[in-house]
Write a protein that holds these residues in place. Structure first.
Motif: not given
Length: 659
Positions: A605, A608-609
């Motif tokens: 995550r 992705e951020k």
């Protein structure tokens, strides 16, 4: 200059491949090493290496001063000491294995993305409804054209009209191929106009399915029964008088849609039921067509004539309507060839326009989804500028997925899809309505065949659990999304902070779609509906964008440098070798790593951020696929060794993921 070197291997040296370039660390060897003590003198040179037997053990140590090396002890850096399993992970490949075959990895990345997409599609496959309609296409005249050149709006229309439950939708599916219209053995299923492209020989045309025409002689109770209208489901908070008024208007609204289809069609297929026989409603519709549309070609088709022995008797009583009846069966397809011959005789063949060189291969599709009564049909009508679909407070008014071609003010073409309201699965099951279950399936299927989904929520109702379920489906399907807050005018006492607070609430409750833009609109008044198309257009551009490999690897490298992957309890740490974008719609990135299990969900995550903050992609989900080096070697069957002789110019250095 003094050097202190302790090399300590608690396990046999054959279990190691390399030792990393790690300054200020101490190593000790317990085993006798078969090399000369001249190693000490070679350590003063940069990038020195020691070759050990059995396996290639490369020790690369930069040049240190006497102060730096002599001042280092095990006590000073005790937490940095490496265990055997740490060394396995802290590997820094030698120069002969420090680069990758980019072409091979790019090819493998596409295969990984395709494999993931296929497996996800199998998981999300919507169970097709059981239908009695069988596919046609065995007739040689039905050979499909190689490519559609003529736009849909230039093709002639063929309208199918008749009273409810005579098989109009079944005939529509037969002519256009597939199961586009919902077919259930109950009246009043179809309400809006449904378009489908069809062909016969050299002729192409658009077939229009319409709702059953109800005459004004019907009582309100009979209309409710024939149209399967409920005044309770999904109508909480609406006064009883408003419900009854909506029910009373429904027949006229369905007839209005049928009239619009007849007005634009040079050929009309008047469908009747051969098994039920001639009815008063058939006579009234025939009189209406003869009185108002005598200038058009009207074909009387007697449906449900499956029996060759009975069809003559079934057809005979319909001669009194003043048209020549043709026996057909929409289910089996018998008689449809003669019907299509008559249809083509009443229309002119449309030639390819000279000013259109080639039809656009790709037109983005925007599906409008949400719970019942949030204003989906109102948004569609406001966008196209006409009453394309029926708008009513009656829950479940829209049943089929209504497709409409739309051209934005800037000339961009879109394919709009209005869908039925999606209720909870338990609510649909408890209602026991087959039609509603099929409508929900069509709505989910519309999400699958769209590029951008406009998720409509009601401003006063805010976010519900069902909205989250729909958002979850959108994210899993990999579709772009625009969150539309409709009926914004119903929010009382709005100020400059209202939209900000509302957005915070939406972001918190729909975390899956925290990347989706939010648009506030009032569809009935036509306010801000154009912003939906603008936002959807931007989302589609981002969804189709491809990021350069060099930029992508730079972003990933900076992210790894800023926050390396966490260590496991055994001291192992993940490493990223190479990253590439393998696909678009949605953007899919493949990370080639030493072991995908070393990258927990929290770190994925984070990556992705970082990609979103540095590379954009607003309004679209992005896929991050992690490919293990062990998996790569297993697929190849053996470990690939690379030497200086087999290197190619298209190879690149690995991304280092260790500090």
């Amino acid at each position: 200059m003094a050097y202190l070197l302790q090399l300590n291997f608690p396990t046999p040296i054959s279990s190691y491949t390399t030792i990393p370039k790690t300054p200020n660390r101490i190593f000790s060897f317990h085993h006798t090493l078969p090399f000369s003590t001249s190693i000490l003198s070679s350590l003063s040179q940069p990038k020195s290496s020691i070759s050990l037997p059995r396996r290639s053990l490369s020790l690369s140590i930069p040049q240190f001063s006497a102060t730096e090396l002599s001042g280092t002890t095990a006590d000073d850096d005790d937490d940095e000491l490496l265990l055997p399993d740490e060394l396995d992970n802290e590997v820094d490949y030698s120069d002969e294995d420090d680069d990758v075959d980019v072409v091979a990895l790019e090819r493998e990345a596409k295969e990984v993305a395709l494999e993931y997409s296929t497996s996800l599609s199998r998981v999300l496959t919507i169970e097709e409804e059981r239908s009695n309609v069988k596919e046609t296409g065995k007739n040689s005249k039905r050979s499909k054209p190689k490519k559609k050149i003529i736009p849909d709006n230039l093709l002639p229309r063929i309208a199918i009209v008749g009273r409810p439950n005579v098989g109009k939708s079944a005939l529509f599916n037969r002519l256009v191929g597939g199961n586009k219209a919902i077919v259930v053995d109950e009246p009043g299923v179809t309400r809006d106009r449904l378009y489908g492209r069809s062909y016969w020989g050299d002729h192409e045309f658009m077939v229009v399915d319409t709702g059953g025409v109800i005459t004004v002689s019907k009582s309100q109770s009979t209309v409710m029964e024939e149209l399967d209208i409920s005044t309770t489901i999904g109508m909480d908070g609406i006064p009883l008088a408003s419900r009854e008024a909506a029910v009373a208007r429904m027949p006229s609204m369905i007839e209005k849609q049928a009239i619009a289809a007849v007005e634009e069609s040079p050929v009309i297929i008047f469908l009747v039921d051969g098994q039920a026989g001639l009815t008063a409603a058939d006579v009234e519709i025939a009189d209406w067509l003869r009185r108002n549309y005598s200038n058009k070609s009207i074909i009387l088709a007697v449906n449900k004539c499956e029996s060759p022995r009975k069809r003559i008797m079934q057809v005979s009583e319909f001669w009194s309507l003043g048209f020549e009846p043709i026996p057909i069966s929409a289910i089996s397809g018998s008689g449809t060839g003669e019907l299509l011959d008559l249809v083509c005789s009443g229309i002119q063949k449309v030639e390819e326009p000279n000013n259109i060189l080639e039809e656009e291969d790709y037109v983005p599709a925007i599906s409008i989804v949400g719970r019942p009564n949030v204003g989906k049909s109102s948004i569609l009508n406001a966008l196209v500028g006409e009453d394309r679909t029926i708008v009513s407070p009656i829950s479940g008014t829209t049943r089929d997925a209504i497709d409409t071609e739309f051209t934005a003010p800037d000339g961009q073409k879109f394919h709009l899809i209005d869908t039925a309201g999606i209720r909870k699965r338990t609510a649909v099951a408890s209602a026991g309505s087959t039609t509603e279950a099929l409508s929900v399936n069509r709505a989910f299927r519309a999400i699958r065949r769209s590029d951008v989904v406009a998720l409509v929520i009601e401003a006063m109702a805010c976010i519900t659990e069902q909205d989250y379920k729909i958002a979850e489906r959108i994210e899993k399907e990999g579709k772009g999304c625009v969150i539309v807050v409709n009926k914004w005018d119903t929010i009382p006492n709005k100020n400059q902070q209202t939209a900000l607070f509302y957005e915070q609430d939406v972001r918190e409750k729909l975390r899956l779609l925290n990347w989706a833009p939010i648009v506030y609109s009032t569809a009935l008044a036509g306010q801000s509906v154009d912003k939906i198309i603008v936002a959807a257009s931007e989302v589609e551009k981002e969804r189709s964008r491809r990021l350069g490999t060099s930029i992508l690897n730079q972003v990933v490298g900076e992210a790894v440098t800023f926050k390396p992957p966490p260590r496991t309890r055994g001291g192992k740490r993940g490493r990223v070798y190479y990253c590439t974008q393998a696909a678009i719609r949605p953007p899919t990135f493949v990370f080639f790593v030493n072991d995908a299990k070393l990258f927990p969900e929290t770190y994925r995550r984070f990556m992705e951020k970082q990609l979103r903050s540095n590379a954009g992609f607003p309004g679209t989900p992005i896929r991050l696929l992690w490919r293990s080096r062990k998996k790569m070697e297993k697929d190849e069957g053996k470990k690939v060794t690379r030497t200086k002789e087999n290197r190619a110019p298209h190879r690149r250095k690995l991304i280092s993921a260790t500090k």
